[in-house]
Design a protein around this motif. Structure first.
Motif, PDB file in Angstrom:
ATOM      1  N   UNK A   1      52.368  35.942  46.696  1.00 55.67           N
ATOM      2  CA  UNK A   1      51.715  36.049  45.169  1.00 55.67           C
ATOM      3  C   UNK A   1      52.027  37.791  45.322  1.00 55.67           C
ATOM      4  N   UNK A   2      52.337  38.909  44.063  1.00 58.67           N
ATOM      5  CA  UNK A   2      51.842  39.665  43.946  1.00 58.67           C
ATOM      6  C   UNK A   2      50.357  40.179  44.295  1.00 58.67           C
ATOM      7  N   UNK A   3      50.125  41.493  44.966  1.00 54.95           N
ATOM      8  CA  UNK A   3      48.514  41.716  44.374  1.00 54.95           C
ATOM      9  C   UNK A   3      48.841  43.473  45.044  1.00 54.95           C
ATOM     10  N   UNK A   4      48.664  44.247  44.053  1.00 56.47           N
ATOM     11  CA  UNK A   4      47.950  45.254  44.476  1.00 56.47           C
ATOM     12  C   UNK A   4      49.541  45.656  44.671  1.00 56.47           C
TER      13      UNK A   4
ATOM     14  N   UNK B   1      40.793  39.103  46.594  1.00 59.14           N
ATOM     15  CA  UNK B   1      42.175  39.293  45.480  1.00 59.14           C
ATOM     16  C   UNK B   1      42.777  37.549  45.756  1.00 59.14           C
ATOM     17  N   UNK B   2      43.160  37.204  47.035  1.00 55.49           N
ATOM     18  CA  UNK B   2      43.938  36.127  46.826  1.00 55.49           C
ATOM     19  C   UNK B   2      43.413  35.043  46.802  1.00 55.49           C
ATOM     20  N   UNK B   3      41.849  35.338  47.562  1.00 57.15           N
ATOM     21  CA  UNK B   3      40.849  33.964  46.933  1.00 57.15           C
ATOM     22  C   UNK B   3      40.599  33.527  46.027  1.00 57.15           C
ATOM     23  N   UNK B   4      40.040  34.563  45.117  1.00 56.06           N
ATOM     24  CA  UNK B   4      39.577  34.478  43.784  1.00 56.06           C
ATOM     25  C   UNK B   4      41.209  34.071  42.672  1.00 56.06           C
TER      26      UNK B   4
ATOM     27  N   UNK C   1      32.277  49.408  49.023  1.00 54.33           N
ATOM     28  CA  UNK C   1      32.403  49.462  47.681  1.00 54.33           C
ATOM     29  C   UNK C   1      33.872  48.769  48.127  1.00 54.33           C
ATOM     30  N   UNK C   2      34.077  48.334  47.202  1.00 54.79           N
ATOM     31  CA  UNK C   2      35.549  47.421  47.361  1.00 54.79           C
ATOM     32  C   UNK C   2      36.821  48.082  46.596  1.00 54.79           C
ATOM     33  N   UNK C   3      36.566  48.714  45.246  1.00 51.98           N
ATOM     34  CA  UNK C   3      37.199  49.865  44.945  1.00 51.98           C
ATOM     35  C   UNK C   3      38.811  49.108  44.457  1.00 51.98           C
ATOM     36  N   UNK C   4      39.885  49.904  44.507  1.00 56.42           N
ATOM     37  CA  UNK C   4      40.788  49.216  44.141  1.00 56.42           C
ATOM     38  C   UNK C   4      42.478  50.083  44.628  1.00 56.42           C
TER      39      UNK C   4
ATOM     40  N   UNK D   1      40.179  48.162  55.273  1.00 56.27           N
ATOM     41  CA  UNK D   1      39.688  47.910  53.692  1.00 56.27           C
ATOM     42  C   UNK D   1      40.267  47.623  52.335  1.00 56.27           C
ATOM     43  N   UNK D   2      42.059  47.931  52.080  1.00 50.83           N
ATOM     44  CA  UNK D   2      43.083  47.686  51.461  1.00 50.83           C
ATOM     45  C   UNK D   2      43.218  45.949  51.353  1.00 50.83           C
TER      46      UNK D   2
END
Length: 401
Positions: free
Chosen positions: A136-139, A229-232, A45-48, A221-222
């Motif tokens: 870049x800022x992610x989560x 998300x970075x690649x997207x 599961x990708x989750x968040x 996993x995180x």
């Protein structure tokens, strides 16, 4: 009595005629189900998540810009390093100890002298900056990465995006010498028809120039989710991934998380999880009938005698892992304060993990495979970012579970 026994015999044979096929069908069905389940794709599961300090901002409020980044240094940073190197307290090694007790302190003196008098950190910063850096800022945390595009693409050739992930105690710098072969294969004597890549090398959060998580529980996993998300965010829906050490666990998680996005997975460390009865049977039978459990003759040669080649080696070399998986903040405190301690801790792993036989050499065999400039550049990435403690925490977050 004779008639009754014949009747019973007839009834018994009729039951057998029914039960045997039913049992065979049942066992066969179970076998088919088991074989099918082995080939079933299992996804994660990708989750968040949120790893920034404080509360997560409202959806859509996170800064998603990709910002150019440049590694910098200063006179103050270098003067502080020199002061600490000058205060190095030397402990003589035992005679004939080589690297059996850890990093040989006689050779460490040579490394420190080179670091203090010949190593040019400003020059190495220029080397590090030869590829484009970004953040870049992610989560909730700043993710650092380099993104190298091919300068020339042959007509009709599609460029393939490739994400490469390092491990501990490495960094994004470990990919610098292979990047030209991936982005410009023809220029480096490779086949004109070889695949041309554009390469993205991030720093794992808590390593190097990626911000450390502020919350507990940041595991592979995180990290896998953040790198998806970075690649997207870079505009890629499908891409290749490569990993070594922790990078291999992260990229494997990426492939299991979004198999439709990962076109191919390459590992230079493969984690094989075998536990319980299957592990015991494999160890017991592998030396005698390796073909029965899927071992090649070469596997058996490397595996046996099992105790000497595996158990003893693991006990001897895994002390760092136990420390980092239990009390990383305590163990890392001295390393974050002493550049010499940090170098000894990191470079001892480069020696032992490069070749087990280097244990018997006074210099750990380090300069037979690396230059001191390359080794110390990697150490400096940990030193100037004060990231050794947060990088060690990654063991506790993953192994404790």
């Amino acid at each position: 009595e004779s008639i009754l026994s014949r009747i019973r015999s007839c009834e018994y044979s009729q039951k057998n005629a029914i039960l045997v096929p039913v049992a065979a069908l049942g066992v066969g069905g179970m076998l088919v189900c088991w074989l099918r389940s082995r080939h079933k794709i299992k996804t994660i599961e990708m989750g968040d998540g949120w790893w920034g300090s404080g509360e997560r901002p409202a959806k859509g409020k996170e800064d998603e810009r990709i910002r150019p980044f440049k590694i910098e240094t200063s006179d103050k940073e270098i003067e502080d390093l020199y002061r600490r190197l000058d205060q190095f307290r030397y402990t003589p090694p035992l005679e004939g100890a080589a690297f059996h007790y850890g990093f040989n302190s006689n050779y460490l003196q040579k490394v420190v002298a080179y670091w203090r008098n010949q190593f040019d950190w400003r020059k190495q910063v220029e080397v590090l900056n030869k590829y484009p850096h970004f953040q870049t800022t992610i989560e909730g945390i700043d993710i650092h990465f380099i993104h190298v595009k091919p300068p020339y693409v042959p007509h009709g050739r599609a460029v393939q995006p490739l994400l490469m992930v390092h491990g501990w105690p490495g960094s994004f710098y470990e990919f610098y010498k292979i990047i030209p072969l991936l982005t410009e294969p023809a220029r480096h004597g490779l086949n004109e028809g070889d695949v041309v890549f554009e390469v993205i090398c991030p720093s794992i959060p808590g390593y190097g120039f990626s911000e450390a998580p502020h919350q507990k529980g940041f595991n592979t996993i995180a990290a896998a989710r953040i790198f998806h998300k970075l690649m997207n965010r870079l505009g890629f829906n499908q891409y290749y991934v490569q990993g070594g050490d922790w990078g291999s666990r992260i990229t494997t998680d990426m492939a299991q998380m979004l198999p439709q996005s990962v076109k191919g997975l390459h590992l230079n460390v493969a984690f094989v999880m075998m536990q319980g009865l299957s592990m015991m049977i494999s160890v017991m039978l592998g030396a005698y009938v390796p073909w029965l459990i899927g071992f090649t003759r070469e596997d058996a040669r490397r595996m046996y005698p099992f105790k000497e080649k595996n158990i003893y080696y693991i006990l001897r070399e895994s002390g760092y892992l136990h420390l980092q998986a239990t009390k990383p903040d305590t163990a890392g405190c001295g390393l974050n304060d002493s550049p010499v301690g940090l170098a000894a801790y990191i470079l001892e792993k480069f020696s032992t993990w490069t070749d087990r036989s280097f244990l018997h050499r006074d210099d750990g065999g380090l300069e037979s495979k690396y230059t001191l400039d390359d080794l110390l550049t990697n150490v400096m990435i940990y030193w100037v970012t004060s990231s050794i403690v947060s990088s060690m925490r990654f063991y506790k977050e993953n192994i404790s579970e």
